[in-house]
Design an enzyme around this catalytic site. Structure first.
Site, mmCIF file in Angstrom:
data_model
loop_
_atom_site.group_PDB
_atom_site.id
_atom_site.type_symbol
_atom_site.label_atom_id
_atom_site.label_comp_id
_atom_site.label_asym_id
_atom_site.label_seq_id
_atom_site.Cartn_x
_atom_site.Cartn_y
_atom_site.Cartn_z
ATOM 1 N N TYR A 73 6.506 21.840 -2.273
ATOM 2 C CA TYR A 73 6.662 20.594 -3.048
ATOM 3 C C TYR A 73 8.028 19.973 -2.796
ATOM 4 O O TYR A 73 8.152 18.754 -2.656
ATOM 5 C CB TYR A 73 6.494 20.889 -4.539
ATOM 6 C CG TYR A 73 6.380 19.636 -5.384
ATOM 7 C CD1 TYR A 73 5.124 19.113 -5.697
ATOM 8 C CD2 TYR A 73 7.510 18.976 -5.859
ATOM 9 C CE1 TYR A 73 4.999 17.962 -6.456
ATOM 10 C CE2 TYR A 73 7.391 17.826 -6.621
ATOM 11 C CZ TYR A 73 6.137 17.321 -6.925
ATOM 12 O OH TYR A 73 6.021 16.186 -7.673
ATOM 13 N N PHE A 125 4.621 -10.200 7.434
ATOM 14 C CA PHE A 125 3.243 -9.701 7.519
ATOM 15 C C PHE A 125 2.596 -9.899 6.139
ATOM 16 O O PHE A 125 3.295 -9.981 5.131
ATOM 17 C CB PHE A 125 3.224 -8.220 7.939
ATOM 18 C CG PHE A 125 1.826 -7.683 8.018
ATOM 19 C CD1 PHE A 125 0.961 -8.161 8.986
ATOM 20 C CD2 PHE A 125 1.361 -6.745 7.109
ATOM 21 C CE1 PHE A 125 -0.354 -7.699 9.037
ATOM 22 C CE2 PHE A 125 0.053 -6.286 7.162
ATOM 23 C CZ PHE A 125 -0.796 -6.760 8.131
ATOM 24 N N ASP A 126 1.264 -9.980 6.085
ATOM 25 C CA ASP A 126 0.537 -10.298 4.822
ATOM 26 C C ASP A 126 0.988 -9.434 3.644
ATOM 27 O O ASP A 126 1.169 -9.932 2.536
ATOM 28 C CB ASP A 126 -0.978 -10.061 4.936
ATOM 29 C CG ASP A 126 -1.575 -10.538 6.225
ATOM 30 O OD1 ASP A 126 -0.818 -10.918 7.135
ATOM 31 O OD2 ASP A 126 -2.802 -10.508 6.324
ATOM 32 N N ASP A 216 11.668 -5.049 9.354
ATOM 33 C CA ASP A 216 10.332 -4.475 9.235
ATOM 34 C C ASP A 216 10.044 -3.863 10.609
ATOM 35 O O ASP A 216 9.791 -4.569 11.581
ATOM 36 C CB ASP A 216 9.313 -5.552 8.875
ATOM 37 C CG ASP A 216 7.874 -5.016 8.866
ATOM 38 O OD1 ASP A 216 7.631 -3.952 9.471
ATOM 39 O OD2 ASP A 216 7.000 -5.663 8.266
ATOM 40 N N ALA A 218 7.759 -1.820 11.942
ATOM 41 C CA ALA A 218 6.443 -1.256 12.285
ATOM 42 C C ALA A 218 6.277 -1.024 13.792
ATOM 43 O O ALA A 218 5.770 0.003 14.217
ATOM 44 C CB ALA A 218 5.336 -2.169 11.764
ATOM 45 N N LYS A 259 1.888 2.666 13.186
ATOM 46 C CA LYS A 259 1.874 1.956 14.467
ATOM 47 C C LYS A 259 2.675 2.772 15.491
ATOM 48 O O LYS A 259 2.151 3.694 16.090
ATOM 49 C CB LYS A 259 2.478 0.547 14.297
ATOM 50 C CG LYS A 259 1.556 -0.453 13.616
ATOM 51 C CD LYS A 259 1.578 -0.366 12.133
ATOM 52 C CE LYS A 259 0.903 -1.530 11.466
ATOM 53 N NZ LYS A 259 0.724 -1.315 10.025
ATOM 54 N N HIS A 450 -11.005 -12.432 3.128
ATOM 55 C CA HIS A 450 -11.580 -12.117 4.432
ATOM 56 C C HIS A 450 -12.164 -10.707 4.514
ATOM 57 O O HIS A 450 -13.020 -10.447 5.343
ATOM 58 C CB HIS A 450 -10.543 -12.332 5.540
ATOM 59 C CG HIS A 450 -9.341 -11.457 5.420
ATOM 60 N ND1 HIS A 450 -8.377 -11.647 4.462
ATOM 61 C CD2 HIS A 450 -8.958 -10.363 6.117
ATOM 62 C CE1 HIS A 450 -7.457 -10.722 4.588
ATOM 63 N NE2 HIS A 450 -7.771 -9.920 5.583
HETATM 64 N N1 F0G Z 1 4.494 -4.766 8.434
HETATM 65 C C1 F0G Z 1 3.846 -5.116 9.562
HETATM 66 C C2 F0G Z 1 4.550 -5.918 10.604
HETATM 67 C C3 F0G Z 1 2.501 -4.755 9.733
HETATM 68 O O1 F0G Z 1 1.860 -5.117 10.839
HETATM 69 C C4 F0G Z 1 1.864 -3.988 8.724
HETATM 70 C C5 F0G Z 1 0.460 -3.580 8.868
HETATM 71 C C6 F0G Z 1 2.591 -3.641 7.580
HETATM 72 C C7 F0G Z 1 3.907 -4.050 7.478
HETATM 73 C C8 F0G Z 1 1.977 -2.846 6.462
HETATM 74 O O2 F0G Z 1 1.831 -1.538 6.833
HETATM 75 O O3 F0G Z 1 -0.637 -1.080 6.756
HETATM 76 O O4 F0G Z 1 1.046 0.768 6.749
HETATM 77 O O5 F0G Z 1 0.757 -0.653 4.765
HETATM 78 N N2 F0G Z 1 -0.312 -4.050 9.742
HETATM 79 C C9 F0G Z 1 -1.688 -3.660 10.030
HETATM 80 C C10 F0G Z 1 -2.288 -4.592 11.042
HETATM 81 C C11 F0G Z 1 -2.549 -3.449 8.847
HETATM 82 O O6 F0G Z 1 -3.512 -4.480 11.274
HETATM 83 O O7 F0G Z 1 -1.580 -5.405 11.624
HETATM 84 P P1 F0G Z 1 0.681 -0.567 6.234
#
Ligand code: F0G
Length: 459
Positions: A73, A125-126, A216, A218, A259, A450
């Site tokens: 843990y 990102f969304d 960010d 990723a 990623k 979507h």
């Molecule tokens: N930031 C970026 C640039 C991303 O592309 C994503 C996720 C996230 C943050 C969020 O990360 O999914 O681990 O919570 N992108 C995926 C895509 C879902 O299909 O582009 P997460």
């Protein structure tokens, strides 16, 4: 003499069988899914390009790590392995584990945005946008204008428009801006890279105004590979050296490890400042779990520690970006439009240009995604007006700047023959493009529609 070109720097030890349905079966499946690719069962898909997130293939070394993962843990061995690996790559002193990218955003962004009104990014990102808004602030995108022209070539189409950033900060008031964010690579603009020069210029503008600067991260390894190819001063640097240059002086970062760290689940937060890290730890404990496991099992942490290092291997990155370049070259031959030059994790096909007779409110990028499924069992997704949704005030369909059908390529999963199937399918679709119909929505939820909306073809 033939030059030997090395595409895949690995061989295959374990395989996952795929089913290939007939065209008639695919017609039935997509109709039953109400023409929404998210409602398809994965078993009915031949090549799944829905996302490159969490869909990569782990190496034998990562699987070996799974077996030695420490499930204690607190203070597990895997935690220390991860700290060592992440500090080595990012050169930030404080690293916090979380279970994915949006969890990192949920923990960190409200701290940065407390009492603030805005976050400014090259592009959010969304999920980043969603967490800015959940923290009561507004998310503003400030990407270079070259990103909007899919046909123009530009080395760093993901860059921040620094002149506009300066004027935005003045206009909004520096005291109201909680954070400036750099997304590398810039996913929403097509996986487009950002240069070290632009990262540093943006960081300096943020700091001059007393604003925190966040990355960010990723797809930071893919971004570093592009820097090595395209930014003169880094052509002789290693990927790790380039990453150190990118992260120099940044206050914090979030990373979806699904990623570039080639794991199926995982995320990171990095901080330079101890006080910020203390706040991050407190929120992690309530949302994710104790700080040394952060919502992850020990075996997954071990795979992440190893995957981070594999993700910065230059031979791997050459193959990885090489896959995008191979697919893009085949589309060039067939004059199929996409966001040029091709990005790091996906080909963003320009459906607005391929299907010019379908207006934005009939969702050309969604129509192309459906055709890819019908043609060859390929699952791609709409990054366009269907994704964007309706104006929250008027309820009217918004028109997106882009109508992209995104072909996101999972890491180390598909071979060059699969890429040929994708290119051939697009070529066949282009030949009958004029006959392809648009779609209308018959049912939709109020937000993030979507994923679950139901559609039907329009005659
Ligand atoms: N930031 C970026 C640039 C991303 O592309 C994503 C996720 C996230 C943050 C969020 O990360 O999914 O681990 O919570 N992108 C995926 C895509 C879902 O299909 O582009 P997460």
């Amino acid at each position: 003499m033939k030059q030997i070109y090395y595409p895949e720097p690995f061989r295959i030890k374990s395989v996952e069988p795929l089913k290939i349905l007939s065209r008639k079966e695919r017609e039935e499946k997509i109709a039953a899914a109400n023409y929404n690719v998210f409602s398809l069962a994965a078993r009915d898909v031949y090549i799944d390009l829905l996302t490159d997130s969490g869909t990569g293939a782990m190496s034998s070394d990562q699987w070996a790590g799974v077996m030695v993962g420490d499930e204690s843990y607190a203070g597990a061995e895997s935690y220390y392995a991860l700290q060592k690996s992440a500090q080595d790559i990012f050169s930030l002193p404080y690293i916090q584990l979380v279970h994915q990218g949006r969890a990192a955003e949920k923990v960190l962004l409200p701290i940065l945005l407390e009492g603030k009104k805005y976050a400014i990014a090259n592009m959010h990102f969304d999920t980043t946008r969603a967490h800015v808004e959940l923290a009561g602030a507004r998310a503003i995108d400030c990407v270079v204008k070259e990103a909007l022209d899919t046909a123009s070539y530009c080395d760093f189409k993901g860059n921040m428009d620094c002149e506009r950033l300066e004027s935005l900060i003045k206009e909004l008031g520096a005291e109201n801006v909680g954070v400036v964010i750099m997304t590398i690579t810039n996913n929403s603009a097509g996986g487009q890279p950002v240069s070290v020069e632009n990262i540093r210029q943006t960081r300096d503008i943020a700091h001059k105004h007393g604003i925190k600067f966040m990355i960010d991260a990723a797809r930071c390894a893919e971004n570093a590979y592009f820097i090595k190819q395209r930014e003169e001063s880094y052509k002789n640097s290693s990927i790790k050296e380039i990453l150190h240059a990118c992260f120099e002086g940044v206050d914090c970062f979030t990373m979806s490890a699904k990623k570039d760290a080639i794991v199926n689940m995982g995320g990171l937060i990095g901080c330079r400042d101890k006080a910020l890290f203390e706040a991050v730890k407190q929120r992690t404990i309530s949302f994710e779990g104790f700080v040394t496991y952060g919502g992850m099992s020990g075996r997954d942490i071990e795979a992440l520690a190893r995957g981070l290092q594999e993700g910065i291997d230059e031979n791997y990155l050459r193959y990885r970006i090489g896959q995008m370049e191979y697919l893009a070259a085949r589309l060039d031959e067939a004059e199929i439009p996409y966001q040029r030059p091709v990005g790091g994790h996906a080909v963003f096909v320009d459906a607005k240009k391929l299907l010019p007779h379908i207006p934005y409110y009939r969702f050309p990028a969604q129509a192309l995604a459906i055709e890819l499924y019908l043609e060859a069992g390929i699952r791609a997704c709409d990054i366009g007006s269907f994704l964007l949704g309706n104006d929250p005030d008027t309820g009217k369909q918004l028109e997106s700047d882009f109508e992209f059908t995104r072909l996101a390529i999972p890491r180390r999963v598909y071979t060059q023959s699969h890429l040929d199937v994708i290119a051939d399918a697009l070529i066949n679709i282009k030949e009958r493009a004029g006959a392809i119909k648009g779609y209308e929505i018959v049912e939709e939820p109020p937000i993030l529609r979507h994923f679950t909306a139901k559609l039907r073809p329009v005659e």
